[in-house]
Design a protein around this motif. Structure first.
Motif, PDB file in Angstrom:
ATOM      1  N   TYR A 194      -7.887  -3.824   7.443  1.00  0.00           N
ATOM      2  CA  TYR A 194      -7.384  -2.851   6.490  1.00  0.00           C
ATOM      3  C   TYR A 194      -8.456  -1.799   6.215  1.00  0.00           C
ATOM      4  CZ  TYR A 194      -3.212  -5.582   5.613  1.00  0.00           C
ATOM      5  OH  TYR A 194      -1.999  -6.228   5.754  1.00  0.00           O
ATOM      6  N   TYR A 195      -8.034  -0.542   6.302  1.00  0.00           N
ATOM      7  CA  TYR A 195      -8.936   0.584   6.136  1.00  0.00           C
ATOM      8  C   TYR A 195      -8.531   1.438   4.943  1.00  0.00           C
ATOM      9  CZ  TYR A 195     -10.322  -0.408  10.982  1.00  0.00           C
ATOM     10  OH  TYR A 195     -10.758  -1.004  12.143  1.00  0.00           O
ATOM     11  N   CYS A 196      -9.518   1.893   4.236  1.00  0.00           N
ATOM     12  CA  CYS A 196      -9.331   2.833   3.142  1.00  0.00           C
ATOM     13  C   CYS A 196      -9.475   4.255   3.695  1.00  0.00           C
ATOM     14  CB  CYS A 196     -10.408   2.545   2.092  1.00  0.00           C
ATOM     15  SG  CYS A 196     -10.603   3.760   0.815  1.00  0.00           S
ATOM     16  N   ASN A 197      -8.621   5.139   3.233  1.00  0.00           N
ATOM     17  CA  ASN A 197      -8.670   6.536   3.668  1.00  0.00           C
ATOM     18  C   ASN A 197      -8.574   7.461   2.475  1.00  0.00           C
ATOM     19  OD1 ASN A 197      -6.531   8.965   4.295  1.00  0.00           O
ATOM     20  ND2 ASN A 197      -8.083   8.797   5.889  1.00  0.00           N
ATOM     21  N   GLY A 198      -9.315   8.558   2.534  1.00  0.00           N
ATOM     22  CA  GLY A 198      -9.186   9.600   1.523  1.00  0.00           C
ATOM     23  C   GLY A 198      -9.252  10.958   2.203  1.00  0.00           C
ATOM     24  N   GLN A 199      -8.425  11.872   1.733  1.00  0.00           N
ATOM     25  CA  GLN A 199      -8.382  13.207   2.316  1.00  0.00           C
ATOM     26  C   GLN A 199      -8.947  14.222   1.334  1.00  0.00           C
ATOM     27  OE1 GLN A 199      -4.501  14.187   3.868  1.00  0.00           O
ATOM     28  NE2 GLN A 199      -4.364  12.307   5.067  1.00  0.00           N
ATOM     29  N   LEU A 200      -9.787  15.101   1.854  1.00  0.00           N
ATOM     30  CA  LEU A 200     -10.392  16.162   1.053  1.00  0.00           C
ATOM     31  C   LEU A 200      -9.930  17.511   1.590  1.00  0.00           C
ATOM     32  CD1 LEU A 200     -12.432  17.131  -1.098  1.00  0.00           C
ATOM     33  CD2 LEU A 200     -14.161  17.105   0.724  1.00  0.00           C
ATOM     34  N   PHE A 201      -9.289  18.289   0.720  1.00  0.00           N
ATOM     35  CA  PHE A 201      -8.866  19.633   1.106  1.00  0.00           C
ATOM     36  C   PHE A 201     -10.053  20.567   0.923  1.00  0.00           C
ATOM     37  CE2 PHE A 201      -6.228  23.027   2.155  1.00  0.00           C
ATOM     38  CZ  PHE A 201      -6.326  24.043   1.219  1.00  0.00           C
ATOM     39  N   GLN A 202     -10.469  21.182   2.013  1.00  0.00           N
ATOM     40  CA  GLN A 202     -11.682  22.008   1.992  1.00  0.00           C
ATOM     41  C   GLN A 202     -11.371  23.500   1.971  1.00  0.00           C
ATOM     42  OE1 GLN A 202     -14.974  19.645   4.415  1.00  0.00           O
ATOM     43  NE2 GLN A 202     -13.128  19.913   5.657  1.00  0.00           N
ATOM     44  N   ASN A 233      -7.516  13.324  -2.233  1.00  0.00           N
ATOM     45  CA  ASN A 233      -6.088  13.330  -2.556  1.00  0.00           C
ATOM     46  C   ASN A 233      -5.277  13.872  -1.396  1.00  0.00           C
ATOM     47  OD1 ASN A 233      -3.798  13.082  -4.270  1.00  0.00           O
ATOM     48  ND2 ASN A 233      -3.904  15.266  -4.707  1.00  0.00           N
ATOM     49  N   PRO A 234      -4.403  13.081  -0.790  1.00  0.00           N
ATOM     50  CA  PRO A 234      -4.086  11.716  -1.188  1.00  0.00           C
ATOM     51  C   PRO A 234      -5.099  10.702  -0.672  1.00  0.00           C
ATOM     52  CG  PRO A 234      -2.806  12.307   0.730  1.00  0.00           C
ATOM     53  CD  PRO A 234      -3.583  13.533   0.348  1.00  0.00           C
ATOM     54  N   MET A 235      -4.916   9.487  -1.136  1.00  0.00           N
ATOM     55  CA  MET A 235      -5.659   8.354  -0.608  1.00  0.00           C
ATOM     56  C   MET A 235      -4.659   7.309  -0.121  1.00  0.00           C
ATOM     57  SD  MET A 235      -8.893   7.795  -3.145  1.00  0.00           S
ATOM     58  CE  MET A 235      -9.735   6.803  -1.873  1.00  0.00           C
ATOM     59  N   GLY A 236      -5.151   6.431   0.731  1.00  0.00           N
ATOM     60  CA  GLY A 236      -4.221   5.437   1.246  1.00  0.00           C
ATOM     61  C   GLY A 236      -4.922   4.254   1.882  1.00  0.00           C
ATOM     62  N   TRP A 237      -4.142   3.227   2.108  1.00  0.00           N
ATOM     63  CA  TRP A 237      -4.575   2.051   2.850  1.00  0.00           C
ATOM     64  C   TRP A 237      -3.826   2.017   4.179  1.00  0.00           C
ATOM     65  CZ3 TRP A 237      -8.530  -1.042   1.516  1.00  0.00           C
ATOM     66  CH2 TRP A 237      -8.977  -1.017   0.192  1.00  0.00           C
ATOM     67  N   VAL A 259      -0.057   1.755   5.286  1.00  0.00           N
ATOM     68  CA  VAL A 259       0.519   0.666   4.499  1.00  0.00           C
ATOM     69  C   VAL A 259       1.003   1.182   3.153  1.00  0.00           C
ATOM     70  CG1 VAL A 259       0.017  -1.528   3.359  1.00  0.00           C
ATOM     71  CG2 VAL A 259      -0.949  -1.051   5.620  1.00  0.00           C
ATOM     72  N   ALA A 260       0.136   1.938   2.476  1.00  0.00           N
ATOM     73  CA  ALA A 260       0.472   2.462   1.154  1.00  0.00           C
ATOM     74  C   ALA A 260      -0.360   3.702   0.888  1.00  0.00           C
ATOM     75  CB  ALA A 260       0.207   1.411   0.077  1.00  0.00           C
ATOM     76  N   GLY A 261       0.228   4.652   0.167  1.00  0.00           N
ATOM     77  CA  GLY A 261      -0.475   5.872  -0.172  1.00  0.00           C
ATOM     78  C   GLY A 261      -0.325   6.196  -1.644  1.00  0.00           C
ATOM     79  N   ILE A 262      -1.281   6.947  -2.170  1.00  0.00           N
ATOM     80  CA  ILE A 262      -1.217   7.369  -3.564  1.00  0.00           C
ATOM     81  C   ILE A 262      -1.655   8.820  -3.644  1.00  0.00           C
ATOM     82  CG2 ILE A 262      -3.534   6.463  -4.070  1.00  0.00           C
ATOM     83  CD1 ILE A 262      -2.363   5.743  -6.899  1.00  0.00           C
ATOM     84  N   THR A 274       3.224   7.049  -5.561  1.00  0.00           N
ATOM     85  CA  THR A 274       2.934   6.071  -4.517  1.00  0.00           C
ATOM     86  C   THR A 274       4.036   6.011  -3.471  1.00  0.00           C
ATOM     87  OG1 THR A 274       3.935   4.295  -5.821  1.00  0.00           O
ATOM     88  CG2 THR A 274       1.567   4.646  -6.086  1.00  0.00           C
ATOM     89  N   ASN A 275       3.655   5.579  -2.290  1.00  0.00           N
ATOM     90  CA  ASN A 275       4.634   5.344  -1.234  1.00  0.00           C
ATOM     91  C   ASN A 275       4.157   4.156  -0.421  1.00  0.00           C
ATOM     92  OD1 ASN A 275       2.686   7.640  -0.257  1.00  0.00           O
ATOM     93  ND2 ASN A 275       3.413   6.678   1.611  1.00  0.00           N
ATOM     94  N   TYR A 276       5.121   3.441   0.165  1.00  0.00           N
ATOM     95  CA  TYR A 276       4.821   2.201   0.868  1.00  0.00           C
ATOM     96  C   TYR A 276       5.568   2.119   2.194  1.00  0.00           C
ATOM     97  CZ  TYR A 276       3.109   0.756  -3.696  1.00  0.00           C
ATOM     98  OH  TYR A 276       2.424   0.677  -4.893  1.00  0.00           O
ATOM     99  N   ALA A 277       4.956   1.441   3.132  1.00  0.00           N
ATOM    100  CA  ALA A 277       5.673   1.100   4.350  1.00  0.00           C
ATOM    101  C   ALA A 277       6.786   0.118   3.997  1.00  0.00           C
ATOM    102  CB  ALA A 277       4.716   0.464   5.358  1.00  0.00           C
ATOM    103  N   ASP A 278       7.891   0.199   4.720  1.00  0.00           N
ATOM    104  CA  ASP A 278       9.020  -0.687   4.435  1.00  0.00           C
ATOM    105  C   ASP A 278       8.612  -2.157   4.497  1.00  0.00           C
ATOM    106  OD1 ASP A 278      11.549   1.374   6.110  1.00  0.00           O
ATOM    107  OD2 ASP A 278      10.648   1.495   4.116  1.00  0.00           O
ATOM    108  N   SER A 279       7.706  -2.472   5.399  1.00  0.00           N
ATOM    109  CA  SER A 279       7.324  -3.866   5.622  1.00  0.00           C
ATOM    110  C   SER A 279       6.567  -4.481   4.449  1.00  0.00           C
ATOM    111  CB  SER A 279       6.471  -3.978   6.890  1.00  0.00           C
ATOM    112  OG  SER A 279       5.298  -3.179   6.770  1.00  0.00           O
ATOM    113  N   VAL A 280       6.023  -3.662   3.560  1.00  0.00           N
ATOM    114  CA  VAL A 280       5.240  -4.193   2.440  1.00  0.00           C
ATOM    115  C   VAL A 280       5.841  -3.830   1.094  1.00  0.00           C
ATOM    116  CG1 VAL A 280       3.153  -4.001   3.851  1.00  0.00           C
ATOM    117  CG2 VAL A 280       3.649  -2.230   2.152  1.00  0.00           C
ATOM    118  N   ASN A 281       6.858  -3.010   1.087  1.00  0.00           N
ATOM    119  CA  ASN A 281       7.463  -2.558  -0.165  1.00  0.00           C
ATOM    120  C   ASN A 281       7.962  -3.753  -0.969  1.00  0.00           C
ATOM    121  OD1 ASN A 281       8.198  -0.604  -2.002  1.00  0.00           O
ATOM    122  ND2 ASN A 281      10.163  -0.176  -1.044  1.00  0.00           N
TER     123      ASN A 281
END
Length: 122
Positions: free
Chosen positions: A94-102, A33-37, A49-52, A58-65
């Protein structure tokens, strides 16, 4: 071992749709959390491109909103990106990303998938 595996890319004509999936393993999905493309086109920098966040915000880049929709299903350990009305300029890996708070000391660790190619022909 944490793994993010994308699927769903391919070749599509302009105006078409694709749905990307990112399956996480080796970790409690909601801890990412968060995760994104993100995407990276040839000769360009990787861009968000987009995050959750929190599974819903959610949030989106203007180009894909308005054309792309990001979502997550904790029960399936999967994040999605529904892409509609695709344009040639959406062509990228396109890459998937996820963040882990440690924790405050170790900070944030980023996990990335291997990427999936999306090609949109005109």
């Amino acid at each position: 071992q944490v793994q993010l595996v994308e699927s769903g890319g391919g070749l599509v004509q302009a105006g078409g749709s694709l749905r990307l999936s990112c399956v996480a393993s080796g970790i409690i999905f909601s801890n990412l959390n968060p995760m994104g493309w993100y995407r990276q086109a040839p000769g360009k920098q990787r861009e968000l491109v987009a995050g959750i966040t929190g599974g819903s915000a959610t949030n989106y880049a203007d180009s894909v909103n308005g054309r792309f929709t990001i979502s997550a299903d904790n029960a399936k350990n999967t994040m999605y990106l529904q892409m509609n009305n695709l344009k040639p300029e959406d062509t990228a890996i396109y890459y998937c990303n996820g963040q882990l708070f440690q924790g405050a000391f170790w900070g944030i660790k980023n996990y990335w998938g291997q990427g999936t190619q999306v090609t949109v022909s005109s």
